[in-house]
Design a protein around this motif. Structure first.
Motif, short mmCIF file in Angstrom:
data_model
loop_
_atom_site.label_atom_id
_atom_site.label_comp_id
_atom_site.label_asym_id
_atom_site.label_seq_id
_atom_site.Cartn_x
_atom_site.Cartn_y
_atom_site.Cartn_z
N LEU A 13 -16.51 -37.35 -7.60
CA LEU A 13 -17.05 -37.23 -8.94
C LEU A 13 -16.87 -38.56 -9.66
O LEU A 13 -15.76 -39.09 -9.71
N ALA A 14 -17.96 -39.14 -10.15
CA ALA A 14 -17.88 -40.40 -10.88
C ALA A 14 -18.53 -40.22 -12.24
O ALA A 14 -19.65 -39.73 -12.34
N ARG A 15 -17.83 -40.59 -13.29
CA ARG A 15 -18.34 -40.41 -14.65
C ARG A 15 -17.99 -41.64 -15.48
O ARG A 15 -16.94 -42.25 -15.30
N ARG A 16 -18.89 -41.95 -16.41
CA ARG A 16 -18.61 -43.01 -17.36
C ARG A 16 -18.58 -42.42 -18.76
O ARG A 16 -19.46 -41.64 -19.11
N TYR A 17 -17.56 -42.76 -19.51
CA TYR A 17 -17.44 -42.27 -20.88
C TYR A 17 -17.39 -43.47 -21.83
O TYR A 17 -16.61 -44.39 -21.62
#
Lengths: 82, 152
Positions: A13-17
């Protein structure tokens, strides 16, 4: 900052915030990767996870970032460059 | 510390992650990846790893967890839960309890050990345990596996 498909793949899982003062990129390698380590070499993020190694570039203009990996969760904190 | 439960985005579910807003994370002295214990109704507890809080949750005292963790902690959306940093130690042994009405032939000890290996658990917690394995793993049913005791 983009995470290459090779890192996103395998069910990771890769996410940018984007927060007010910084951006955070988080990748979950899973609890089986609890011993993985991360290094920054010449603007390239290198994650060593057992026999696997993943590399990706920091975005243009970013030469430094605070990063750590804990219990399989990789965190890359970038001060806002906008 | 008391936080309000909200759902995790569907695509982020199933990994045992809890997205905690950054102000609450700082107050709890937590970093991403740290283990936490989520205390819900009664003695129900869930263990999760910290994931970055959603920007829109900033300062609102929110913990986002998926349905499985909500079930383990016996809480629903908008319920209040306690969140504390977990002191995770390698266990020499873990005692588990399976449902009484489950008929088992043979020794499932190694299977349980494989399943729990690398996972953080706490006494009183109930984790879903998949009965099928190998190529059938994704299609099978799961039974509630209660963590009776851990040492340490």
């Amino acid at each position: 900052m983009n995470v290459p498909q090779s890192v996103r793949g395998d069910g990771r899982l890769a996410r940018r915030y984007d927060y007010e003062d910084e951006s955070v990129l988080a990748v979950d390698f899973g609890t089986a990767s609890a011993d993985a380590s991360v290094d920054l070499v010449d603007g390239t993020v290198i994650v060593v996870d057992g026999d696997d190694q993943h590399e990706f570039e920091l975005p243009d203009g970013a030469t430094d970032a605070h990063m750590f990996i804990r219990n399989g969760v990789l965190t890359i904190e970038l001060e806002d460059t906008r | 510390m008391k936080l309000t439960v909200k759902p995790l985005k569907q695509k982020d579910a199933g990994r045992g992650l809890a997205a905690i807003d950054r102000v609450s994370m700082r107050e709890l002295d937590l970093e991403n990846g740290d283990y936490i214990v989520i205390g819900g109704k009664g003695d129900s507890q869930a263990v999760a790893r910290v994931w970055p809080g959603y920007p829109e949750d900033e300062g609102r005292g929110i913990v986002r967890i998926d349905g499985r963790l909500r079930q383990e902690a016996d809480v629903g959306i908008d319920d209040s839960v306690s969140v504390e940093p977990a002191d995770v130690k390698p266990a020499n042994s873990v005692t588990v309890a399976l449902p009484q009405n489950l008929r088992i032939r043979g020794d499932i000890g190694p299977l349980v050990r494989d399943k729990l290996s690398g996972q953080a658990v706490t006494g009183g917690q109930t984790v879903p345990f998949s009965l099928s394995f190998g190529p059938m793993a994704s299609s099978g049913q799961s039974v509630p596996l209660k963590i009776a005791n851990t040492n340490p």
